[in-house]
Scaffold this motif. Structure first.
Motif, PDB file in Angstrom:
ATOM      1  N   GLY A 178       4.705   2.185  -0.108  1.00 52.14           N
ATOM      2  CA  GLY A 178       4.245   1.252   0.691  1.00 52.14           C
ATOM      3  C   GLY A 178       4.859   0.037   0.745  1.00 52.14           C
ATOM      4  N   ALA A 208     -10.182  -1.508  -0.572  1.00 49.85           N
ATOM      5  CA  ALA A 208     -10.466  -0.860   0.540  1.00 49.85           C
ATOM      6  C   ALA A 208     -11.854  -1.401   0.990  1.00 49.85           C
ATOM      7  CB  ALA A 208     -10.277   0.642   0.299  1.00 49.85           C
ATOM      8  N   LEU A 264     -10.771  -0.478   6.104  1.00 47.46           N
ATOM      9  CA  LEU A 264     -10.297   0.868   6.198  1.00 47.46           C
ATOM     10  C   LEU A 264     -11.166   1.678   7.364  1.00 47.46           C
ATOM     11  CD1 LEU A 264      -9.402   3.551   4.817  1.00 47.46           C
ATOM     12  CD2 LEU A 264     -11.268   3.367   3.374  1.00 47.46           C
ATOM     13  N   LEU A 315      -1.331   7.990  -1.461  1.00 48.15           N
ATOM     14  CA  LEU A 315      -0.370   7.312  -1.216  1.00 48.15           C
ATOM     15  C   LEU A 315       0.260   6.096  -1.683  1.00 48.15           C
ATOM     16  CD1 LEU A 315      -1.044   7.472   2.781  1.00 48.15           C
ATOM     17  CD2 LEU A 315       0.404   8.905   1.358  1.00 48.15           C
ATOM     18  N   LYS A 316      -0.962   5.314  -2.465  1.00 49.51           N
ATOM     19  CA  LYS A 316      -0.449   3.988  -3.110  1.00 49.51           C
ATOM     20  C   LYS A 316       0.055   4.388  -4.340  1.00 49.51           C
ATOM     21  CE  LYS A 316      -4.097   1.070  -1.047  1.00 49.51           C
ATOM     22  NZ  LYS A 316      -5.366   0.350  -1.466  1.00 49.51           N
ATOM     23  N   GLN A 375     -10.720   9.810   3.193  1.00 49.16           N
ATOM     24  CA  GLN A 375      -9.570   8.888   3.737  1.00 49.16           C
ATOM     25  C   GLN A 375      -9.220   8.010   2.515  1.00 49.16           C
ATOM     26  OE1 GLN A 375     -10.675   6.837   7.285  1.00 49.16           O
ATOM     27  NE2 GLN A 375      -8.652   5.470   7.138  1.00 49.16           N
ATOM     28  N   HIS A 381      -2.864   7.291  12.382  1.00 51.73           N
ATOM     29  CA  HIS A 381      -2.927   6.692  11.054  1.00 51.73           C
ATOM     30  C   HIS A 381      -3.119   5.007  11.094  1.00 51.73           C
ATOM     31  CE1 HIS A 381      -1.345  10.109   9.258  1.00 51.73           C
ATOM     32  NE2 HIS A 381      -0.181  10.309   9.868  1.00 51.73           N
ATOM     33  N   GLN A 393      -5.545   7.725   0.829  1.00 49.06           N
ATOM     34  CA  GLN A 393      -4.705   6.390   0.740  1.00 49.06           C
ATOM     35  C   GLN A 393      -4.496   5.936  -0.766  1.00 49.06           C
ATOM     36  OE1 GLN A 393      -5.918   3.054   2.930  1.00 49.06           O
ATOM     37  NE2 GLN A 393      -6.071   3.994   4.878  1.00 49.06           N
ATOM     38  N   THR A 394      -5.470   6.451  -1.655  1.00 53.60           N
ATOM     39  CA  THR A 394      -5.184   6.318  -3.037  1.00 53.60           C
ATOM     40  C   THR A 394      -4.171   6.947  -3.575  1.00 53.60           C
ATOM     41  OG1 THR A 394      -7.405   5.824  -3.563  1.00 53.60           O
ATOM     42  CG2 THR A 394      -6.185   6.203  -5.367  1.00 53.60           C
ATOM     43  N   ARG A 439       5.034   8.408   6.632  1.00 49.28           N
ATOM     44  CA  ARG A 439       5.264   7.068   7.109  1.00 49.28           C
ATOM     45  C   ARG A 439       6.756   6.811   7.363  1.00 49.28           C
ATOM     46  NH1 ARG A 439       2.523   4.589   1.803  1.00 49.28           N
ATOM     47  NH2 ARG A 439       3.360   6.516   1.229  1.00 49.28           N
TER      48      ARG A 439
END
Length: 240
Positions: free
Chosen positions: A145, A81, A101, A126-127, A119, A238, A123-124, A186
């Motif tokens: 992802g 990031a 980012l 989500l990963k 943020q 997003h 995202q972490t 997503r």
């Protein structure tokens, strides 16, 4: 442990940002290790993939600028990031090229730094989301992802990634397989038996999505208006 790098040739700017970043993480209770570098060259000399999780990178430095450094970083690590620090908007559009980012205007405002950390942490999470599936005797935990789309083809379910397709074992049902995906912002159903990852959509055409691997994915006429609205919302919330 979250590992963070601060790359800026101004010592006072680095010190100020260090205090803001460490203060933001103190509120989360997450342990961090912050390393400072006075030039892009110094940072690149020790850089290896997956050493750092987050990098604050000044664009305007005396020798190599931050944008050129980011291009080299991306060749080695597509996941890091990167948050650019800048006093000008000159490089904003080039930031898309290296998937920045966020941009922070110098001197950074505490609230903006806190927002970047939030943020990054989102995202972490989500990963780390993964879909557990099996194909034959092989079990997989596929990161959300990396999924471009999933579709029902006859009696089979196909999970499409960028360069491969996993055909799921017969014990999987389409409804059960897509259930966790559709709870993630997503993913969207765009036709009967088809779910796409909006983060991998390259373009929306009149009757289909064009995915970033070139695959055309049909959109049902009945669902087009709702799908179009969802795609526009996703871009604004997003991606932009």
């Amino acid at each position: 442990m979250i590992k963070i790098s601060l790359v800026d040739d101004d010592p006072s700017d680095r010190s100020f940002l260090h205090s803001l970043v460490s203060g933001s993480f103190e509120k989360t209770g997450i342990a961090v290790e912050i390393s400072e570098f006075e030039s892009a060259e110094d940072f690149l000399s020790v850089f290896e993939p997956e050493i750092f999780d987050l990098c604050f990178l000044d664009i305007y430095m005396k020798k190599m600028n931050g944008m050129d450094a980011a291009r080299q970083i991306r060749e080695l690590d597509p996941e890091l990031a990167i948050v650019f620090l800048t006093s000008s908007a000159d490089y904003v559009y080039e930031g898309y090229e290296v998937q920045a980012l966020r941009y922070l205007t110098k001197p950074p405002v505490p609230e903006k730094v806190h927002a970047v950390i939030d943020q990054f942490l989102a995202q972490t999470v989500l990963k780390n989301r993964r879909l557990a599936v099996s194909s034959g005797k092989q079990n997989y935990e596929v990161p959300y992802g990396k999924i471009l789309y999933i579709m029902s083809v006859g009696n089979n379910i196909e999970l499409h990634l960028k360069d491969t397709c996993i055909r799921l074992s017969a014990r999987h049902t389409f409804t059960k397989t897509i259930e966790p995906l559709l709870q993630d912002f997503r993913f969207i159903s765009c036709a009967r038996g088809v779910v796409v990852n909006l983060a991998h959509v390259k373009a929306l055409e009149k009757d289909r999505f064009l995915m970033d691997n070139g695959a055309p994915i049909p959109i049902s006429r009945r669902q087009y208006a709702a799908v179009n609205d969802a795609y526009i919302d996703f871009q604004f919330e997003h991606m932009l």
